[in-house]
Design a protein around this motif. Structure first.
Motif, PDB file in Angstrom:
ATOM      1  N   GLU A   1       0.836  -1.205   0.000  1.00  0.00           N
ATOM      2  CA  GLU A   1       0.000   0.000   0.000  1.00  0.00           C
ATOM      3  C   GLU A   1       0.867   1.251   0.000  1.00  0.00           C
ATOM      4  O   GLU A   1       0.481   2.282  -0.543  1.00  0.00           O
ATOM      5  CB  GLU A   1      -0.931   0.001   1.216  1.00  0.00           C
ATOM      6  CG  GLU A   1      -2.106  -0.950   1.101  1.00  0.00           C
ATOM      7  CD  GLU A   1      -3.096  -0.522   0.018  1.00  0.00           C
ATOM      8  OE1 GLU A   1      -3.436   0.680  -0.031  1.00  0.00           O
ATOM      9  OE2 GLU A   1      -3.526  -1.387  -0.768  1.00  0.00           O
TER      10      GLU A   1
ATOM     11  N   LYS B   1       1.580   2.373  -3.513  1.00  0.00           N
ATOM     12  CA  LYS B   1       0.469   2.589  -4.426  1.00  0.00           C
ATOM     13  C   LYS B   1       0.441   4.031  -4.920  1.00  0.00           C
ATOM     14  O   LYS B   1       0.474   4.980  -4.141  1.00  0.00           O
ATOM     15  CB  LYS B   1      -0.864   2.252  -3.759  1.00  0.00           C
ATOM     16  CG  LYS B   1      -2.056   2.303  -4.701  1.00  0.00           C
ATOM     17  CD  LYS B   1      -3.359   1.917  -4.019  1.00  0.00           C
ATOM     18  CE  LYS B   1      -3.417   0.427  -3.758  1.00  0.00           C
ATOM     19  NZ  LYS B   1      -4.748   0.026  -3.242  1.00  0.00           N
TER      20      LYS B   1
ATOM     21  N   GLU C   1      -5.471   4.370  -8.005  1.00  0.00           N
ATOM     22  CA  GLU C   1      -6.411   3.260  -8.024  1.00  0.00           C
ATOM     23  C   GLU C   1      -7.651   3.662  -8.793  1.00  0.00           C
ATOM     24  O   GLU C   1      -8.097   4.805  -8.725  1.00  0.00           O
ATOM     25  CB  GLU C   1      -6.788   2.863  -6.597  1.00  0.00           C
ATOM     26  CG  GLU C   1      -7.632   1.614  -6.498  1.00  0.00           C
ATOM     27  CD  GLU C   1      -7.786   1.147  -5.069  1.00  0.00           C
ATOM     28  OE1 GLU C   1      -8.267   0.016  -4.864  1.00  0.00           O
ATOM     29  OE2 GLU C   1      -7.434   1.916  -4.152  1.00  0.00           O
TER      30      GLU C   1
ATOM     31  N   SER D   1      -5.062  -1.242  -9.579  1.00  0.00           N
ATOM     32  CA  SER D   1      -4.162  -0.313  -8.905  1.00  0.00           C
ATOM     33  C   SER D   1      -2.859  -0.165  -9.672  1.00  0.00           C
ATOM     34  O   SER D   1      -2.481  -1.033 -10.461  1.00  0.00           O
ATOM     35  CB  SER D   1      -3.862  -0.804  -7.479  1.00  0.00           C
ATOM     36  OG  SER D   1      -5.050  -0.953  -6.734  1.00  0.00           O
TER      37      SER D   1
END
Length: 398
Positions: free
Chosen positions: A45, A48, A51, A56
């Motif tokens: 995460e 990331k 998204e 993602s």
């Protein structure tokens, strides 16, 4: 791509060098899932970047030090499979400095991943409306560089590559910015390859409301001219700093052309400029850019210039056939406007639509963040601090 999409696994796959990505000289290849898992810290995460409905996008770093963005598709239905195949097919064909090319891909039983070069300045949208907008990194010179580079990328797609390619989702989140703010048009999941001699096609409506040409939004008629219309909206967005569709008090939604048309008719070009520029712009360039945008967003496709003509106009090599032209504002049908969610929350990106199989259109945000676009500011950590990228925005401005 068909059978050429070799399966990825923990076993090493032979490198499939067979092209160059974007305008560079580096080859694209088949990655293993193990490589990409390691590069992205297990698709953490913390890594990331964005998204959307497609899945993602993660920042990663390969063992040889290359910074990459990995697009990890979420659903493996037939629609996602098709968009993946189309994007890999198109990315493998394009070779232009203003198009985000393919760095590689990975295919497994239940995994589809596309690998791009990481763009340190993220997307145009993140600077116009997202987390970097208050910092005003986009001065007038950079904005003009971005619109010209984007136009040259589209010119290549429409006129130089064979078969010709219609992007179908030109928007701010699909224009990425490298360390020098050079634009790269990205996200070819909705692209259409046009056979020689074919002027237009009728297809399912995919794209983002606010940027859609009227003949495409209403009847699914798609041609290169649809990209020209979307580019005209993008021009207005870059110059004015406004969203393609904005929400007014009382919940009424207004397109950028509805807002701009009265000012153009009155010759109030200075009032069209983004207030964040604080008057620091070339007024002649402003007028020229607005007039090019007005030509691009004409209701009838035959009245719009092609991208060769647009590039010539932006470079000052030609003059618009109609200076001070009327911008014919279109009205989307009410059912389309209801689906638009982009101005219900000022931090959100524009939502995509997809007329998937019958006359009903449903909300689809599969293109919402492009390849890696603006996240809501509270949800997005500063990528330059997180990844120690010395080429980031602040470094470029010092």
């Amino acid at each position: 791509m068909g059978s050429s999409l070799s399966c990825c696994s923990s076993e090493k796959v032979d490198q499939g060098y067979s092209g160059t990505a974007g305008g560079g000289n580096h080859p694209w290849r088949i990655f293993t899932y193990k490589e990409l898992h390691a590069a992205t810290n297990g698709f953490s995460e913390d890594n990331k970047l964005g998204e959307g409905g497609f899945g993602s996008v993660f920042w990663g770093k390969t063992t040889d030090g290359l910074q990459i963005a990995v697009k990890k598709l979420k659903a493996m239905n037939s629609k996602a499979e098709m968009e993946f195949a189309v994007e890999v097919e198109v990315l493998g064909r394009v070779r232009h400095k203003n198009l985000l090319g393919l760095r590689g891909y990975c295919v497994g039983t239940d995994q589809r991943l596309i690998v791009y070069d990481y763009m340190p300045n993220l997307s145009l949208l993140s600077h116009l409306h997202g987390q970097f907008a208050p910092d005003v990194h986009l001065d007038w010179k950079r904005r003009m560089k971005i619109v010209l580079g984007s136009a040259e990328g589209l010119l290549y797609l429409h006129h130089e590559v064979t078969p010709h390619i219609i992007h179908r989702d030109i928007k701010a989140s699909n224009v990425l910015l490298d360390s020098d703010f050079e634009p790269l048009v990205a996200d070819f999941g909705f692209a259409k390859l046009i056979p020689e001699g074919v002027s237009h096609m009728t297809t399912r409506v995919k794209g983002t409301l606010g940027y859609l040409a009227p003949e495409y939004a209403m009847w699914g008629k798609v041609s290169e001219s649809c990209d020209v219309y979307s580019f005209g909206i993008l021009l207005l967005e870059v110059v004015t700093g406004r969203k393609p569709i904005e929400k007014l008090p009382g919940g009424v939604k207004r397109t950028i052309t509805e807002w701009a048309e009265p000012l153009i008719l009155k010759g109030r070009f200075r009032d069209l400029a983004d207030p964040k520029l604080r008057g620091n712009f070339d007024e002649n360039q402003l007028k020229m850019t607005i007039n090019v945008a007005a030509l691009c967003v004409q209701n009838e496709p035959e009245k719009r210039p092609n991208m060769k003509e647009v590039v010539g106009l932006l470079k000052g090599q030609d003059r618009p056939t109609m200076m001070g032209t009327r911008m014919e504002s279109i009205k989307y049908k009410d059912e389309l406007m209801v689906m638009d969610q982009n101005s219900d929350n000022d931090d959100d990106d524009q939502d995509g639509i997809d007329d998937d199989n019958d006359e009903s259109r449903h909300h689809d945000d599969s293109g919402a963040y492009g390849v890696f676009g603006a996240m809501e500011a509270p949800k997005m950590r500063d990528p330059y601090k997180r990844f120690g990228n010395a080429r980031g925005i602040n470094a470029k401005l010092t």
